[in-house]
Write a protein that holds these residues in place. Structure first.
Motif, PDB file in Angstrom:
ATOM      1  N   GLY A 186      29.399   5.668 -53.959  1.00 41.75           N
ATOM      2  CA  GLY A 186      29.042   4.642 -52.983  1.00 41.75           C
ATOM      3  C   GLY A 186      28.809   3.273 -53.585  1.00 41.75           C
ATOM      4  N   ASN A 187      29.026   2.252 -52.754  1.00 44.60           N
ATOM      5  CA  ASN A 187      28.762   0.858 -53.115  1.00 44.60           C
ATOM      6  C   ASN A 187      27.426   0.417 -52.525  1.00 44.60           C
ATOM      7  N   VAL A 188      26.593  -0.197 -53.354  1.00 47.83           N
ATOM      8  CA  VAL A 188      25.277  -0.695 -52.939  1.00 47.83           C
ATOM      9  C   VAL A 188      25.255  -2.206 -53.117  1.00 47.83           C
ATOM     10  N   PHE A 189      24.817  -2.925 -52.069  1.00 44.75           N
ATOM     11  CA  PHE A 189      24.777  -4.387 -52.076  1.00 44.75           C
ATOM     12  C   PHE A 189      23.396  -4.856 -51.662  1.00 44.75           C
ATOM     13  N   TYR A 190      22.875  -5.879 -52.374  1.00 47.65           N
ATOM     14  CA  TYR A 190      21.550  -6.427 -52.040  1.00 47.65           C
ATOM     15  C   TYR A 190      21.536  -7.935 -52.179  1.00 47.65           C
ATOM     16  N   ASN A 191      20.830  -8.593 -51.245  1.00 45.56           N
ATOM     17  CA  ASN A 191      20.621 -10.037 -51.248  1.00 45.56           C
ATOM     18  C   ASN A 191      19.137 -10.281 -50.979  1.00 45.56           C
ATOM     19  N   SER A 192      18.430 -10.927 -51.904  1.00 46.33           N
ATOM     20  CA  SER A 192      16.987 -11.102 -51.742  1.00 46.33           C
ATOM     21  C   SER A 192      16.615 -12.175 -50.727  1.00 46.33           C
ATOM     22  N   LEU A 193      17.579 -12.969 -50.270  1.00 46.70           N
ATOM     23  CA  LEU A 193      17.315 -13.946 -49.217  1.00 46.70           C
ATOM     24  C   LEU A 193      17.180 -13.241 -47.870  1.00 46.70           C
ATOM     25  N   GLY A 194      16.438 -13.851 -46.949  1.00 46.24           N
ATOM     26  CA  GLY A 194      16.345 -13.283 -45.608  1.00 46.24           C
ATOM     27  C   GLY A 194      14.936 -13.035 -45.131  1.00 46.24           C
ATOM     28  N   HIS A 195      13.980 -13.915 -45.503  1.00 41.26           N
ATOM     29  CA  HIS A 195      12.587 -13.717 -45.116  1.00 41.26           C
ATOM     30  C   HIS A 195      12.432 -13.601 -43.605  1.00 41.26           C
ATOM     31  N   GLN A 196      13.120 -14.440 -42.876  1.00 42.34           N
ATOM     32  CA  GLN A 196      13.115 -14.353 -41.421  1.00 42.34           C
ATOM     33  C   GLN A 196      14.511 -14.659 -40.897  1.00 42.34           C
ATOM     34  N   ALA A 197      14.658 -14.547 -39.579  1.00 43.72           N
ATOM     35  CA  ALA A 197      15.986 -14.650 -38.975  1.00 43.72           C
ATOM     36  C   ALA A 197      16.647 -15.999 -39.232  1.00 43.72           C
ATOM     37  N   ASN A 198      15.863 -17.078 -39.311  1.00 40.17           N
ATOM     38  CA  ASN A 198      16.474 -18.398 -39.524  1.00 40.17           C
ATOM     39  C   ASN A 198      17.132 -18.508 -40.897  1.00 40.17           C
ATOM     40  N   ILE A 199      16.606 -17.799 -41.888  1.00 41.28           N
ATOM     41  CA  ILE A 199      17.236 -17.795 -43.218  1.00 41.28           C
ATOM     42  C   ILE A 199      18.501 -16.945 -43.201  1.00 41.28           C
ATOM     43  N   VAL A 200      18.439 -15.786 -42.553  1.00 44.57           N
ATOM     44  CA  VAL A 200      19.622 -14.928 -42.460  1.00 44.57           C
ATOM     45  C   VAL A 200      20.757 -15.651 -41.736  1.00 44.57           C
ATOM     46  N   ALA A 201      20.396 -16.517 -40.773  1.00 45.35           N
ATOM     47  CA  ALA A 201      21.402 -17.224 -39.979  1.00 45.35           C
ATOM     48  C   ALA A 201      22.012 -18.425 -40.702  1.00 45.35           C
ATOM     49  N   MET A 202      21.471 -18.817 -41.866  1.00 41.78           N
ATOM     50  CA  MET A 202      22.087 -19.906 -42.620  1.00 41.78           C
ATOM     51  C   MET A 202      23.545 -19.554 -42.922  1.00 41.78           C
ATOM     52  N   PRO A 203      24.464 -20.520 -42.831  1.00 42.64           N
ATOM     53  CA  PRO A 203      25.881 -20.191 -43.048  1.00 42.64           C
ATOM     54  C   PRO A 203      26.149 -19.489 -44.368  1.00 42.64           C
ATOM     55  N   GLU A 204      25.511 -19.948 -45.447  1.00 42.94           N
ATOM     56  CA  GLU A 204      25.757 -19.331 -46.753  1.00 42.94           C
ATOM     57  C   GLU A 204      25.242 -17.889 -46.776  1.00 42.94           C
ATOM     58  N   VAL A 205      24.054 -17.679 -46.204  1.00 37.32           N
ATOM     59  CA  VAL A 205      23.445 -16.351 -46.258  1.00 37.32           C
ATOM     60  C   VAL A 205      24.198 -15.368 -45.372  1.00 37.32           C
ATOM     61  N   SER A 206      24.557 -15.794 -44.165  1.00 36.62           N
ATOM     62  CA  SER A 206      25.288 -14.892 -43.276  1.00 36.62           C
ATOM     63  C   SER A 206      26.659 -14.546 -43.845  1.00 36.62           C
ATOM     64  N   LEU A 207      27.304 -15.498 -44.535  1.00 38.94           N
ATOM     65  CA  LEU A 207      28.586 -15.209 -45.161  1.00 38.94           C
ATOM     66  C   LEU A 207      28.423 -14.216 -46.301  1.00 38.94           C
ATOM     67  N   ILE A 208      27.378 -14.391 -47.104  1.00 40.59           N
ATOM     68  CA  ILE A 208      27.108 -13.455 -48.193  1.00 40.59           C
ATOM     69  C   ILE A 208      26.883 -12.050 -47.638  1.00 40.59           C
ATOM     70  N   MET A 209      26.107 -11.953 -46.557  1.00 41.61           N
ATOM     71  CA  MET A 209      25.852 -10.642 -45.974  1.00 41.61           C
ATOM     72  C   MET A 209      27.128 -10.042 -45.391  1.00 41.61           C
ATOM     73  N   ARG A 210      27.937 -10.846 -44.727  1.00 39.79           N
ATOM     74  CA  ARG A 210      29.196 -10.347 -44.167  1.00 39.79           C
ATOM     75  C   ARG A 210      30.078  -9.743 -45.265  1.00 39.79           C
ATOM     76  N   ARG A 211      30.221 -10.484 -46.349  1.00 42.65           N
ATOM     77  CA  ARG A 211      31.045  -9.980 -47.448  1.00 42.65           C
ATOM     78  C   ARG A 211      30.424  -8.744 -48.086  1.00 42.65           C
ATOM     79  N   GLY A 212      29.096  -8.731 -48.183  1.00 40.62           N
ATOM     80  CA  GLY A 212      28.423  -7.573 -48.752  1.00 40.62           C
ATOM     81  C   GLY A 212      28.603  -6.326 -47.898  1.00 40.62           C
ATOM     82  N   PHE A 213      28.501  -6.481 -46.574  1.00 47.08           N
ATOM     83  CA  PHE A 213      28.721  -5.356 -45.681  1.00 47.08           C
ATOM     84  C   PHE A 213      30.129  -4.788 -45.847  1.00 47.08           C
ATOM     85  N   LEU A 214      31.113  -5.681 -45.854  1.00 40.79           N
ATOM     86  CA  LEU A 214      32.503  -5.238 -45.950  1.00 40.79           C
ATOM     87  C   LEU A 214      32.772  -4.547 -47.277  1.00 40.79           C
TER      88      LEU A 214
END
Length: 245
Positions: A186-214
């Motif tokens: 299995g592949n495991v991905f982690y991003n320490s950013l994301g304290h609240q929803a407004n940080i997760v919604a930042m363009p850079e952070v949401s893109l990082i999460m999208r790529r990490g999920f994929l």
């Protein structure tokens, strides 16, 4: 056939787990995942169901979990199911469960200065293309200090100290922000950013999460090409740490 993902949210309300889970659900649905969202740890009780997934997205801060649930997740990931998450929802979960920390690759220990510290995310050039074309960026949020597995591949870092404290007596250190690791097939991905929803919604952070999920979910298909008789097929290799407790 659409890939299948499970998002499990809960724990400390300060991380806005329901709102973050909703953002994650939107990202995954845009990528044509069939997404189940749950606010119960009992979602980890059915081992066979977990192994039928392509991706598990935990977003549960602190709390306690039954050991058998962690072993179910560990076995699913070791057979190829992806695991991907952020901030305290993945690496400040279940502080008493070392099997969880071993699998995810690290554990939060501090955020000097608390929320609102302005710091820079430094993207590393590495063998992974996950953060390709993403430039260094600044964020004002919690800056996570983590104890982490030396086996992880670090894709982004942040420099400590930014806020004065007892840790400032040490030399400056570059702390991982984004990493990948393998757990069996299995592949495991982690991003320490994301304290609240407004940080997760930042363009850079949401893109990082999208790529990490994929990336994490892609491991399932690759796992089917690997000989099941290999040493990675023995899940006890990865969960034996807790067997003596």
């Amino acid at each position: 056939m659409n890939k299948k993902a499970l998002i499990v949210w809960g724990g400390w309300d300060g991380h806005q787990p329901e709102q973050v889970a909703d953002i994650f659900k939107g990202i995954l649905e845009e990528e044509n995942f069939q997404v189940e969202v749950s606010n119960s740890l009992d979602s980890y009780a059915d081992k066979e169901k977990l192994q039928s997934l392509d991706l598990i997205v935990p977003h549960w801060t602190m709390g306690e979990i039954e050991r058998k649930y962690v072993l179910n997740i560990s076995e699913a990931v070791a057979t190829g199911v992806g695991l991907a998450g952020c901030h305290g929802g993945m690496c400040d979960s279940f502080r008493n469960n070392v099997d969880w920390q071993f699998m995810t690759g690290g554990n939060w220990v501090a955020h000097p200065g608390n929320d609102g510290v302005e710091y820079t995310i430094n993207i590393k050039h590495s063998s992974s293309p996950l953060l390709k074309d993403i430039s260094d960026f600044k964020v004002a949020s919690e800056q996570y200090y983590l104890h982490y597995d030396p086996a992880v591949e670090v894709l982004a870092t942040t420099r400590f100290p930014m806020f004065h404290g007892p840790h400032s007596a040490n030399k400056a250190v570059d702390m991982p922000v984004v990493w990948t690791k393998r757990w069996g097939h299995g592949n495991v991905f982690y991003n320490s950013l994301g304290h609240q929803a407004n940080i997760v919604a930042m363009p850079e952070v949401s893109l990082i999460m999208r790529r990490g999920f994929l990336w994490a979910a892609a491991g399932k298909a690759l796992a089917h090409k690997v000989d099941e008789a290999s040493s990675f097929g023995n899940v006890r290799t990865y969960t034996g740490m807790g067997d003596s407790q």
